[in-house]
Design an enzyme around this catalytic site. Structure first.
Site, PDB file in Angstrom:
ATOM      1  N   PHE A 114       0.844  -1.189   0.000  1.00 54.82           N
ATOM      2  CA  PHE A 114       0.000   0.000   0.000  1.00 54.82           C
ATOM      3  C   PHE A 114       0.881   1.241   0.000  1.00 54.82           C
ATOM      4  CE2 PHE A 114      -3.028   3.069   1.921  1.00 54.82           C
ATOM      5  CZ  PHE A 114      -4.015   2.956   0.957  1.00 54.82           C
ATOM      6  N   ASP A 185       2.276  -5.834   7.758  1.00 52.28           N
ATOM      7  CA  ASP A 185       1.065  -5.032   7.751  1.00 52.28           C
ATOM      8  C   ASP A 185      -0.106  -5.994   7.542  1.00 52.28           C
ATOM      9  OD1 ASP A 185      -1.137  -3.432   7.154  1.00 52.28           O
ATOM     10  OD2 ASP A 185       0.045  -1.924   6.110  1.00 52.28           O
ATOM     11  N   TYR A 210     -10.803  -0.744  10.734  1.00 54.29           N
ATOM     12  CA  TYR A 210     -12.044  -0.302  10.084  1.00 54.29           C
ATOM     13  C   TYR A 210     -12.401  -1.131   8.859  1.00 54.29           C
ATOM     14  CZ  TYR A 210      -8.475   2.295   7.444  1.00 54.29           C
ATOM     15  OH  TYR A 210      -7.360   2.644   6.729  1.00 54.29           O
ATOM     16  N   LYS A 211     -11.586  -2.115   8.511  1.00 53.80           N
ATOM     17  CA  LYS A 211     -11.927  -2.984   7.389  1.00 53.80           C
ATOM     18  C   LYS A 211     -12.689  -4.200   7.916  1.00 53.80           C
ATOM     19  CE  LYS A 211      -7.737  -1.562   4.876  1.00 53.80           C
ATOM     20  NZ  LYS A 211      -8.354  -0.625   3.923  1.00 53.80           N
ATOM     21  N   ARG A 357     -12.418  -4.117  -7.462  1.00 54.75           N
ATOM     22  CA  ARG A 357     -12.057  -4.891  -6.273  1.00 54.75           C
ATOM     23  C   ARG A 357     -13.310  -5.270  -5.485  1.00 54.75           C
ATOM     24  NH1 ARG A 357      -8.149  -2.585  -1.507  1.00 54.75           N
ATOM     25  NH2 ARG A 357      -9.962  -1.242  -1.229  1.00 54.75           N
TER      26      ARG A 357
END
Length: 398
Positions: A114, A185, A210-211, A357
């Protein structure tokens, strides 16, 4: 006991008529979150005022919730703490790891990582001076690139674009064999697939909530430090809550014991209340079963799209061993196609330059949802209904 997925789905608020395939970007709200946040605001903040830090347990929450997340990522109690953002936690882990390996100057990552992780590494290298550098290689070249110049590897286990999964155990072992430390990560792993930081002997790990953990937009991040490093890793961001005695208000910093030293600023109490509600969903849940079901749903989606919309090119590995909990397809008009799909009530997202996605979270996604998503996407491709100006106008958030 097998998971009752109908019962878990009922715990989430999902808008009528919407199929939500974007939990890999922002998880949906659990139904109990508003009541828990209301209690935090009315019974705790409003009534207790500043006394809430002690009486409502606000100060302890980063460690209490850290242990609950720790269960999902194979971390021993007392090795995970919450607070700040994921970028901050990346910076902390990298800075600590580099200081622990002072004779080396290379951070190794991959081009599928990312970008924010890479930006933080670049910034840290600039701060430390020109002798440090970030080296990136293609994801499939990471193992061969770990040599005796590497100080630390910084890898996101699941590629945010393609869903490709790295082998955490093998890469960590290789890093240690070559004298490097391993930072992982887990942004697209925690709550999505089985992780065992203890077994794979990771040095540091970070992730967001938050995912797949459904803490809400801006939810706090977490950091893990292996027990062998807990009392020696020096936090580069030496915030007052990471101090050995924060309320002594000493003018000089002394790191706290163990994982406490990785705290920086004041914890986000209201956001932690939402996370506390979300974590209740995970009680008794086996992530091995969740990921197995996710893979089955992914296979159903891939098979359906390849049969009915062959102009979309699969970007996700076919091997289950190399796959997280998302599926990505490529198309030159991926952005417009996704906007058309969202307009039809099937929500995924787009990642530049050409990735559509889709996240598959069995706690609230089922076979019928997947079948409908396939049907809607196929119809959009058959009729070219994505080819409209309103679908091609880029929003600020994609």
């Amino acid at each position: 006991m097998p998971i009752d997925y109908a019962a878990t789905k009922a715990k989430f608020h999902l808008p009528d008529g919407v199929i939500y395939l974007d939990g890999n970007s922002l998880g949906p709200m659990v139904r109990s979150a508003p009541a828990r946040m209301h209690r935090a605001m009315t019974d705790e903040w409003a009534e207790l005022l500043i006394r809430g830090w002690n009486r409502a347990g606000w100060m302890a929450q980063p460690a209490v919730l850290g242990d609950r997340i720790g269960r999902l990522i194979g971390a021993a109690p007392g090795t995970v703490v919450l607070g700040d953002t994921l970028s901050i936690k990346v910076y902390q882990a990298l800075a600590s790891a580099l200081e622990m390996n002072p004779r080396r100057r290379v951070i190794l990552s991959d081009t599928g990582n990312f970008p924010s992780d890479l930006y933080m590494a670049e910034g840290l290298c600039r701060t430390l001076g020109g002798q440090y550098r970030l080296k990136t290689v293609a994801p499939e070249e990471v193992m061969s690139a770990i040599d005796d110049t590497v100080a630390v590897t910084m890898i996101t286990e699941v590629d945010y674009r393609t869903g490709r999964r790295h082998d955490m155990t093998d890469i960590t072992r290789r890093a240690h064999e070559m004298g490097a430390l391993a930072v992982w990560d887990l942004a697209h792993s925690a709550g999505a697939l089985p992780v065992d930081l203890t077994a794979c002997k990771a040095d540091f790990a970070v992730g967001c909530t938050y995912k797949y953990l459904n803490s809400g937009p801006g939810g706090p991040a977490f950091i893990y430090v292996a027990p062998k490093h807990a009392d020696t890793a020096r936090p580069a961001l030496s915030g007052w809550l990471g101090h050995e005695a924060p309320f002594a208000f000493d003018l000089s910093y002394r790191p706290g014991a163990g994982i406490e030293r990785m705290r920086v600023g004041t914890p986000p109490v209201l956001q932690m209340a939402a996370l506390e509600a979300a974590m209740e969903v995970w009680d008794g849940i086996d992530l091995r079963e969740v990921h197995a079901r996710s893979l089955r749903l992914q296979d159903q989606f891939i098979k359906g799209i390849e049969a009915r919309a062959p102009m979309l090119q699969l970007a996700t590995p076919r091997s289950h061993l190399m796959r997280g909990s998302q599926v990505s397809f490529r198309h030159p008009e991926g952005y417009a196609i996704m906007q058309a799909l969202i307009a039809e009530g099937v929500i995924g997202d787009f990642r530049a330059p050409d990735i559509l996605r889709f996240g598959f979270t069995p706690l609230y996604i089922d076979d019928d949802d997947v079948a409908r998503a396939v049907s809607v996407l196929a119809k959009i491709m058959d009729y070219g209904s994505w080819d409209k100006p309103e679908f091609k106008a880029r929003a600020r958030v994609t």
